[in-house]
Design a protein around this motif. Sequence first.
Motif, mmCIF file in Angstrom:
data_model
loop_
_atom_site.group_PDB
_atom_site.id
_atom_site.type_symbol
_atom_site.label_atom_id
_atom_site.label_comp_id
_atom_site.label_asym_id
_atom_site.label_seq_id
_atom_site.Cartn_x
_atom_site.Cartn_y
_atom_site.Cartn_z
ATOM 1 N N ALA A 129 0.527 -1.192 0.508
ATOM 2 C CA ALA A 129 -0.038 0.290 0.136
ATOM 3 C C ALA A 129 0.863 1.514 -0.030
ATOM 4 O O ALA A 129 0.512 2.304 -0.599
ATOM 5 C CB ALA A 129 -0.388 -0.007 1.511
ATOM 6 N N ALA A 130 2.215 0.876 1.012
ATOM 7 C CA ALA A 130 3.125 2.435 1.498
ATOM 8 C C ALA A 130 3.480 2.278 -0.717
ATOM 9 O O ALA A 130 3.658 3.817 -1.007
ATOM 10 C CB ALA A 130 3.727 1.932 1.618
ATOM 11 N N ASP A 131 3.544 1.626 -1.646
ATOM 12 C CA ASP A 131 4.056 2.039 -3.158
ATOM 13 C C ASP A 131 3.481 2.103 -3.797
ATOM 14 O O ASP A 131 3.317 1.819 -4.856
ATOM 15 C CB ASP A 131 5.269 1.078 -3.201
ATOM 16 N N GLN A 132 2.189 2.739 -3.306
ATOM 17 C CA GLN A 132 0.506 2.646 -4.239
ATOM 18 C C GLN A 132 1.050 3.509 -5.412
ATOM 19 O O GLN A 132 0.744 2.975 -6.631
ATOM 20 C CB GLN A 132 -0.279 2.970 -4.133
ATOM 21 N N GLY A 133 1.321 4.796 -5.676
ATOM 22 C CA GLY A 133 1.298 5.714 -6.213
ATOM 23 C C GLY A 133 3.058 5.571 -7.272
ATOM 24 O O GLY A 133 3.012 6.407 -8.003
ATOM 25 N N ARG A 134 3.599 4.885 -6.318
ATOM 26 C CA ARG A 134 5.219 4.356 -7.349
ATOM 27 C C ARG A 134 5.350 3.947 -8.883
ATOM 28 O O ARG A 134 6.405 3.953 -9.144
ATOM 29 C CB ARG A 134 6.101 3.669 -6.048
ATOM 30 N N PHE A 135 4.166 2.884 -9.197
ATOM 31 C CA PHE A 135 4.776 2.648 -10.093
ATOM 32 C C PHE A 135 3.140 2.449 -11.339
ATOM 33 O O PHE A 135 2.754 2.251 -11.774
ATOM 34 C CB PHE A 135 4.067 0.631 -9.583
ATOM 35 N N PRO A 136 2.948 3.796 -12.189
ATOM 36 C CA PRO A 136 1.889 4.119 -13.050
ATOM 37 C C PRO A 136 2.284 3.841 -14.255
ATOM 38 O O PRO A 136 0.915 3.853 -14.421
ATOM 39 C CB PRO A 136 1.911 5.676 -12.954
ATOM 40 N N THR A 137 3.404 3.255 -14.431
ATOM 41 C CA THR A 137 3.125 2.962 -15.905
ATOM 42 C C THR A 137 4.480 1.749 -16.045
ATOM 43 O O THR A 137 5.450 1.406 -14.290
ATOM 44 C CB THR A 137 3.445 3.921 -16.798
ATOM 45 N N MET A 138 4.541 0.935 -17.112
ATOM 46 C CA MET A 138 5.042 -0.283 -17.029
ATOM 47 C C MET A 138 6.458 0.173 -17.326
ATOM 48 O O MET A 138 7.792 -0.831 -16.245
ATOM 49 C CB MET A 138 5.438 -1.328 -17.877
ATOM 50 N N ASP A 139 6.337 1.279 -17.278
ATOM 51 C CA ASP A 139 8.150 1.857 -17.480
ATOM 52 C C ASP A 139 8.393 2.075 -16.276
ATOM 53 O O ASP A 139 10.061 2.412 -15.817
ATOM 54 C CB ASP A 139 8.367 3.183 -18.354
ATOM 55 N N SER A 140 7.813 2.332 -14.746
ATOM 56 C CA SER A 140 8.303 2.533 -13.754
ATOM 57 C C SER A 140 8.927 1.720 -13.435
ATOM 58 O O SER A 140 9.052 1.420 -12.090
ATOM 59 C CB SER A 140 7.401 4.130 -12.695
ATOM 60 N N LEU A 141 9.146 0.524 -13.824
ATOM 61 C CA LEU A 141 8.941 -0.406 -13.421
ATOM 62 C C LEU A 141 10.335 -1.332 -13.188
ATOM 63 O O LEU A 141 10.789 -2.059 -12.585
ATOM 64 C CB LEU A 141 8.129 -1.788 -13.594
ATOM 65 N N ARG A 142 10.931 -0.281 -14.099
ATOM 66 C CA ARG A 142 12.494 -0.842 -14.632
ATOM 67 C C ARG A 142 13.472 -0.317 -13.501
ATOM 68 O O ARG A 142 13.612 0.494 -12.621
ATOM 69 C CB ARG A 142 12.836 0.578 -15.339
ATOM 70 N N GLY A 143 14.289 -1.867 -13.282
ATOM 71 C CA GLY A 143 15.185 -1.843 -12.253
ATOM 72 C C GLY A 143 14.196 -2.011 -10.723
ATOM 73 O O GLY A 143 15.453 -2.804 -9.723
ATOM 74 N N ALA A 144 13.511 -2.445 -10.957
ATOM 75 C CA ALA A 144 12.302 -2.898 -9.541
ATOM 76 C C ALA A 144 12.666 -4.107 -9.270
ATOM 77 O O ALA A 144 13.353 -4.789 -10.224
ATOM 78 C CB ALA A 144 10.684 -2.565 -9.544
ATOM 79 N N SER A 145 12.591 -4.528 -7.934
ATOM 80 C CA SER A 145 12.829 -6.458 -7.755
ATOM 81 C C SER A 145 11.435 -6.758 -8.222
ATOM 82 O O SER A 145 10.138 -6.015 -7.996
ATOM 83 C CB SER A 145 12.961 -5.986 -6.455
ATOM 84 N N ILE A 146 11.333 -7.655 -8.639
ATOM 85 C CA ILE A 146 9.558 -8.173 -9.188
ATOM 86 C C ILE A 146 9.759 -9.534 -8.809
ATOM 87 O O ILE A 146 10.571 -10.636 -9.698
ATOM 88 C CB ILE A 146 9.244 -7.735 -10.952
ATOM 89 N N GLY A 147 8.259 -10.179 -8.240
ATOM 90 C CA GLY A 147 7.810 -11.916 -8.163
ATOM 91 C C GLY A 147 7.186 -11.999 -8.848
ATOM 92 O O GLY A 147 6.405 -11.501 -9.611
#
Length: 483
Positions: A129-147
């Motif tokens: 929930a704390a990260d709700q606004g952090r990934f508005p588009t797929m592009d913003s997931l660049r470099g993120a850790s993803i499960g």
Amino acid sequence: MNKLQRCAALFLAGIIFLLSGMPLHAESATEGKLVLGTSADFAPYEFHKTIDGKDTIVGFDIEIAKEIAKDLNKELVIEDMGFDALLPALQSGRVDMVISGMTPTEERRRSIDFSDNYYQSKQIIMVRAADQGRFPTMDSLRGASIGVQKGSIQEEIGQGIPDAKLTSLDKISDIILQLQTNRIDAVIMEDTVAAGYLSDELVLADAVPDTTAVQAAIGIQKGNTELLQSVNETLTRLKNNGDIERMVTEASQLSAGTKDEKALSIWNVFWEYRGFYATGIGYTLLLSALGVLFGFIIGLFICLIRMSGIGIIRWIGSAYVELLRGTPMLVQLMIIHYGLALTFGINLSPLQSGIITLSINSSAYLAEIFRAGIQGVDRGQMEAARSLGMNRGKAMRHIILPQAFKAVLPAIGNEFITIIKESSIISVIGMVEIMYQASVVKNITYQGMSPYLIAAAFYFIMTFGLSKLLGRWERKLSASDIR
Ligand code: ARG
């Protein structure tokens, strides 16, 4: 018969016993059973639920499977495994069909056939929930850790995100745990499944991985048109009656009931799931006992081979020992369980694969222990025995082996304790032993710690008890040395 022949006969008898005593799945499939492969971590498709105190696999995929079995007049058998194990299991004939919310991709169609689609959902991104606004588009997931789930189409999507650090795991519940414990930033999954996890803590991000619908279809072995046709007929009937929608609704309600998080103390977990652990302990004991027994017999045989007077035979013995000691048991298990099935069509049950792996693995270590023991006995003992008129075999049996055995008893004891602990590895092929049950309990209770602490306690009780027992035996044997 000399000793070598007798050992060989015993060894063969053991293997025959092992192979004959337990039915193979390939056979059971023809005995009026329909074996379903699924990865039961995907509520409401398929998931574990305690019903009347018993662990049961439920979900709308399971309801569909029941209808298919009913139409075929066969008994449904469910095999739960990691999602990425499903394709090989189907190809090798370990299971007859796969219903696991599986999407019929072109890639998969190359190795298996698919039924008509029976359900569809959407790809989503779940975050804290704390990260709700952090990934508005797929592009913003660049470099993120993803499960993502290992072997799923979500894994492919993840691989396409530039610089993303991907964590691919077997079970969705483990991925959720990673998200909750801040080890990853986001999970790619399907909305139908995400619905069960959304809460004040976990929410959807705005980014959408793919706007096309994710289909689900039933996997059938390539060329099995008879089953495929029957499956499609059942699906058509269920779709036309609105049964699938009803099954989805019912399964969703059932899974919602699972999630009412109770604060369970470790004692509660233990008491409530004691039945799970009891089953697990039974299988761990069975695996270890048979692993030790056959390991002992094979080890003795290999030891004699290693001490043979003929060079080539000795070499074979050494190669056996070095190969088995020089490769991880997990790899050996995979080769025996999946390799043999895919390459030679030898379909062993998890119990059979487990016992064989434990036996041959420990036989290599035991062979070395025996050899050290025999070579440790003073040469003079053999000479003295021979000069008393005993032949080699007799001297070995009555003079050398008893002394050698006494000397290596502690080492043998250690090996047995190791086998008990190592048997936990067999859980990865779906053997219902202690470790496997601990994971099941974890998946049901959402407790990350207590199920494993309880498992640790059981392993400790078993190994500590055995070590005490062996210690007592050792003292008894050495009593004759002190005069
Ligand atoms: N639909 C996705 C796929 O085919 C994920 C399915 C995962 N299923 C499961 N039972 N965990 O790759």
